[in-house]
Design an enzyme around this catalytic site. Sequence first.
Site, PDB file in Angstrom:
ATOM      1  N   ASP A   1      13.666  -6.855  -6.231  1.00  0.00           N
ATOM      2  CA  ASP A   1      13.104  -8.114  -6.729  1.00  0.00           C
ATOM      3  C   ASP A   1      12.976  -8.048  -8.247  1.00  0.00           C
ATOM      4  OD1 ASP A   1      12.769  -8.856  -4.099  1.00  0.00           O
ATOM      5  OD2 ASP A   1      10.650  -8.276  -4.039  1.00  0.00           O
TER       6      ASP A   1
HETATM    7  N1  URA Z   1      10.931  -4.611  -0.865  1.00  0.00           N
HETATM    8  C1  URA Z   1      10.429  -5.608  -1.607  1.00  0.00           C
HETATM    9  O1  URA Z   1       9.548  -6.353  -1.172  1.00  0.00           O
HETATM   10  N2  URA Z   1      10.918  -5.794  -2.833  1.00  0.00           N
HETATM   11  C2  URA Z   1      11.865  -5.015  -3.384  1.00  0.00           C
HETATM   12  O2  URA Z   1      12.261  -5.225  -4.528  1.00  0.00           O
HETATM   13  C3  URA Z   1      12.376  -3.973  -2.586  1.00  0.00           C
HETATM   14  C4  URA Z   1      11.879  -3.794  -1.328  1.00  0.00           C
END
Ligand code: URA
Length: 243
Positions: A114
Site C-alpha cells: 500500500d
Molecule cells: N497488507 C496490507 O494491508 N498492506 C500492505 O501493504 C501489505 C499487506
Amino acid sequence: MVYSILFSHMESKRLSKALAAAGIASRRACEEIIFAGRVKVNGQVIKVPQTQVDWQADRIHVDEVLVTAEQKKVYYMLNKPAGYLCTNMRPGKKPIVLDLFPDSERLFTVGRLDKDTTGLLLVTNDGHFANEVIHPSSNIIKEYLVKTLQEIEGHHLETLAEGARVDNKWVKPVSVTKVRRGNFKICVKEGKKHEVRIIAERAKLKIVELTRIRIGGLVLAQLPVGEYRTLSKQDRDCILSAQ
Ligand code: URA
C-alpha cells in the site's frame, strides 16, 4: 527503445507467457497489458493472452515498442518509503516506487505494498521470477511489523489470529506475535490487497505503521528507507525455498 527476448525456443507459446519471459512484467500483469490493448502482433491489436505466438514468425510490439533480442535480468530489494505507489502507470504527480531507480524503464514491482506501507519490496525485470514469487502455490510467507495506536492485549491477539475476510476469501495468518506495547508481528501467505490492515481492523486495532520485514527467507535487515540493493542468486533462492 527495444524490448528484448531470448530466441532460444522457437516453438509457439502463449502471448502472455512470451511477454513475461521477455521481462515485460509478471504473467498476470502481462495479461492486463494485453487486455488493455497495448500489445500488437504483426500490426494487429491482440487482447487474448492465450493467443499462440512464435518469436521467429511474429513481430510483437508493446506500446509500439518492438520486443526483440536478449535482456539482462536484474533483481533488487528496496526498503520502500511511505507515500510511494507500486505502479508502472503514473497517476498524476504522485511519486511511484520506480522513481527511486535511475534506470527504471523496464522494471516493475513484485506484487504491491500500500502507499503508506514501508519495507521490503522486490523490483525486477524478470517476469518468470515475479510470477514464481507472487503465485499463491509458492506459499511464501510474508512477515510484517505492525505498530498500533493501542496497546496489544490478549483478546487482540486472539482476534488477529482468527484472520478476516479479504476479497471474499477468509485469510488466516500463519502466526501473530506481540513484540512489545503497541507492536506485533504477523506472518501471512496470501498476498491479498490490504490484508494486514483488514485483519487489524477486525481486531479493532488502528495501524500507525506497517512495515514488511521478510519475504520467505529474505529479511529487510538494516537496509535504510528509500535505498535498494541487488539480490544475489543466493538471496533469490532464499526467497523461494524458505517456508
Ligand atoms: N497488507 C496490507 O494491508 N498492506 C500492505 O501493504 C501489505 C499487506
